[in-house]
Design a protein around this motif. Structure first.
Motif, short mmCIF file in Angstrom:
data_model
loop_
_atom_site.label_atom_id
_atom_site.label_comp_id
_atom_site.label_asym_id
_atom_site.label_seq_id
_atom_site.Cartn_x
_atom_site.Cartn_y
_atom_site.Cartn_z
N GLY A 60 0.82 -1.21 0.00
CA GLY A 60 0.00 0.00 0.00
C GLY A 60 0.84 1.25 0.00
O GLY A 60 0.52 2.24 -0.67
N ALA A 61 1.94 1.21 0.73
CA ALA A 61 2.85 2.36 0.75
C ALA A 61 3.45 2.59 -0.63
O ALA A 61 3.56 3.74 -1.10
N PHE A 62 3.82 1.50 -1.30
CA PHE A 62 4.38 1.61 -2.65
C PHE A 62 3.33 2.15 -3.62
O PHE A 62 3.63 3.02 -4.45
N ARG A 63 2.09 1.64 -3.51
CA ARG A 63 1.02 2.10 -4.41
C ARG A 63 0.67 3.56 -4.15
O ARG A 63 0.36 4.31 -5.07
N ALA A 64 0.73 3.97 -2.87
CA ALA A 64 0.47 5.37 -2.54
C ALA A 64 1.54 6.27 -3.14
O ALA A 64 1.25 7.33 -3.70
N GLY A 65 2.80 5.83 -3.04
CA GLY A 65 3.88 6.60 -3.64
C GLY A 65 3.75 6.69 -5.15
O GLY A 65 3.99 7.75 -5.75
N THR A 66 3.35 5.58 -5.76
CA THR A 66 3.13 5.57 -7.21
C THR A 66 2.00 6.51 -7.60
O THR A 66 2.09 7.23 -8.61
N HIS A 67 0.92 6.51 -6.79
CA HIS A 67 -0.21 7.41 -7.04
C HIS A 67 0.24 8.86 -7.00
O HIS A 67 -0.11 9.66 -7.88
N ILE A 68 1.02 9.21 -5.99
CA ILE A 68 1.51 10.59 -5.87
C ILE A 68 2.39 10.96 -7.06
O ILE A 68 2.28 12.05 -7.63
N TYR A 69 3.26 10.03 -7.44
CA TYR A 69 4.19 10.31 -8.55
C TYR A 69 3.43 10.52 -9.86
O TYR A 69 3.76 11.42 -10.64
N LYS A 70 2.40 9.69 -10.11
CA LYS A 70 1.63 9.83 -11.35
C LYS A 70 0.86 11.15 -11.38
O LYS A 70 0.70 11.76 -12.44
N GLU A 71 0.35 11.55 -10.22
CA GLU A 71 -0.47 12.77 -10.16
C GLU A 71 0.38 14.05 -10.16
O GLU A 71 0.02 15.05 -10.77
N HIS A 72 1.52 14.01 -9.44
CA HIS A 72 2.27 15.26 -9.22
C HIS A 72 3.75 15.16 -9.55
O HIS A 72 4.48 16.13 -9.38
N GLY A 73 4.20 13.98 -9.99
CA GLY A 73 5.61 13.84 -10.32
C GLY A 73 6.49 13.77 -9.09
O GLY A 73 6.02 13.61 -7.95
N ALA A 74 7.80 13.91 -9.30
CA ALA A 74 8.77 13.82 -8.20
C ALA A 74 8.54 14.92 -7.17
O ALA A 74 8.77 14.72 -5.97
N ARG A 75 8.05 16.07 -7.63
CA ARG A 75 7.79 17.17 -6.70
C ARG A 75 6.73 16.79 -5.68
O ARG A 75 6.76 17.24 -4.53
N GLY A 76 5.78 15.95 -6.10
CA GLY A 76 4.75 15.51 -5.17
C GLY A 76 5.32 14.66 -4.05
O GLY A 76 4.88 14.75 -2.90
N LEU A 77 6.29 13.82 -4.37
CA LEU A 77 6.92 12.98 -3.35
C LEU A 77 7.75 13.80 -2.37
O LEU A 77 7.99 13.36 -1.25
N LEU A 78 8.18 14.97 -2.81
CA LEU A 78 8.99 15.84 -1.95
C LEU A 78 8.18 17.02 -1.41
O LEU A 78 8.77 17.96 -0.87
N GLN A 79 6.86 16.98 -1.57
CA GLN A 79 6.03 18.08 -1.09
C GLN A 79 6.21 18.26 0.42
O GLN A 79 6.10 17.32 1.18
N GLY A 80 6.48 19.47 0.83
CA GLY A 80 6.71 19.75 2.23
C GLY A 80 8.16 19.58 2.66
O GLY A 80 8.52 19.88 3.79
N HIS A 81 9.03 19.11 1.73
CA HIS A 81 10.42 18.83 2.11
C HIS A 81 11.21 20.10 2.37
O HIS A 81 12.13 20.10 3.19
N SER A 82 10.85 21.18 1.67
CA SER A 82 11.56 22.44 1.93
C SER A 82 11.34 22.87 3.37
O SER A 82 12.29 23.29 4.06
N ALA A 83 10.09 22.76 3.84
CA ALA A 83 9.82 23.09 5.23
C ALA A 83 10.50 22.09 6.17
O ALA A 83 10.91 22.44 7.28
#
Length: 324
Positions: A60-83
């Motif tokens: 499920g964690a892998f599928r969630a990560g895949t979902h985020i990547y498909k919807e928002h790309g690599a930036r989605g996986l790093l969302q909030g990382h600047s903070a």
């Protein structure tokens, strides 16, 4: 002040700065390594409606990560990382620096080393660090939690999250002018909105930081050569001991972390009032029982074990590089 006293204080300040720099860099490197997993874990812990269906398994964690990547790309996986990095550098710097200092005060000699003092030094350093950097953590969680936006151009950012949290106030009935409720703690003290979940965070920090540093110090004392930690250690040994320490600490403190995440996003789910830790814990229990307090634990291990291993190893390498 004598020249010897001045030299001693100068040396102490130099040590503190070097220790803080090594700790801050270690925290940033470790957090960057596991940033995508951190995003997924926050979504699971906070019960984001778009990702509840994925919770509860490694796949499920892998599928969630895949979902985020498909919807928002690599930036989605790093969302909030600047903070995250803005928070982690001072947090890790203060934590490791405080641990070095407090450990020396509690255990100035090898004969004075005990597991109780190791635990106390770790817990105290964690509390100091989290108190000074907690508002940045709340902003980071809000950025990671958001998955939808009515404005396509309004990507989550540190500035938007800050304004959103500060502007959250008790709601008024439709069609009526809103009045400040003198009993509403969020209206009276708006900066407290940046400390949602702080009490449970401190409650969880004591077992997490205490157990983490206890295990780290204990294993190093019993597994490394006695002629000196600096000369007897290796990066591989630091990674292994750090990984074991992180796994133990995560198991002990995880229920506190789940409650804390739910409280931190309380301004989104229930912006009209302050959610206490007891109420949040009861809500989790009614919804899923004791298993609700361990939602995302598999991701927690997948995240915390390498993070703690890298953090401790880079911290030690940084100290050696800086001549500490």
């Amino acid at each position: 002040m004598s020249s010897d006293d001045h030299k001693t204080r100068k040396n102490e300040l130099d040590y503190v700065l070097r220790s803080g720099l090594a700790g801050g860099v270690a925290g940033c490197v470790a957090k960057t390594v596991i940033a995508p997993l951190d995003r997924v874990k926050i979504l699971f812990q906070a019960s984001n409606p778009d990702f509840v269906k994925y919770a509860g398994s490694w796949s499920g964690a892998f599928r969630a990560g895949t979902h985020i990547y498909k919807e928002h790309g690599a930036r989605g996986l790093l969302q909030g990382h600047s903070a995250t990095l803005i928070r982690v550098f001072p947090y890790a710097a203060v934590k490791f620096m405080a641990y070095d200092h407090i450990r020396h005060l509690l255990m100035p000699r090898k004969e004075s080393e005990t597991n109780v003092r190791r635990f106390a030094a770790g817990a105290a350093s964690g509390i100091v660090a989290v108190f000074l950097t907690y508002p940045l953590e709340v902003i980071r969680v809000r950025m990671a939690y958001q998955t939808r936006s009515t404005d396509a151009d309004a990507r989550p950012s540190f500035k938007r999250a800050f304004k959103q949290i500060y502007a959250e106030r008790a709601s008024a009935p439709a069609g009526s002018a809103r009045r400040l409720d003198p009993k509403n703690i969020l209206d009276r003290f708006p900066l407290l909105k940046f400390y949602r979940g702080f009490t449970v965070t401190v409650g969880g920090m004591i077992p997490y930081a205490g157990t983490s540093f206890l295990a780290w110090d204990f294993l190093r004392a019993h597994m490394l050569p006695p002629q000196g930690k600096a000369s007897g250690t290796t990066p591989v040994a630091d990674l292994a001991i750090g990984a074991v320490s992180g796994a133990i600490a995560q198991t002990v403190s995880y229920p506190f972390e789940v409650v804390r995440r739910r409280m931190q996003v309380g301004g989104i789910t229930q912006p009209d009032r302050w959610l206490g830790w007891n109420e949040t814990a009861q809500t989790i229990w009614r919804a899923r029982g004791w298993q609700g307090f361990y939602v995302g634990l598999s991701i927690g291990y997948l995240k915390v074990v390498p993070m703690t291993a890298v953090s401790f190893a880079v911290w030690q390498a940084g100290k050696r590089l800086l001549g500490i």
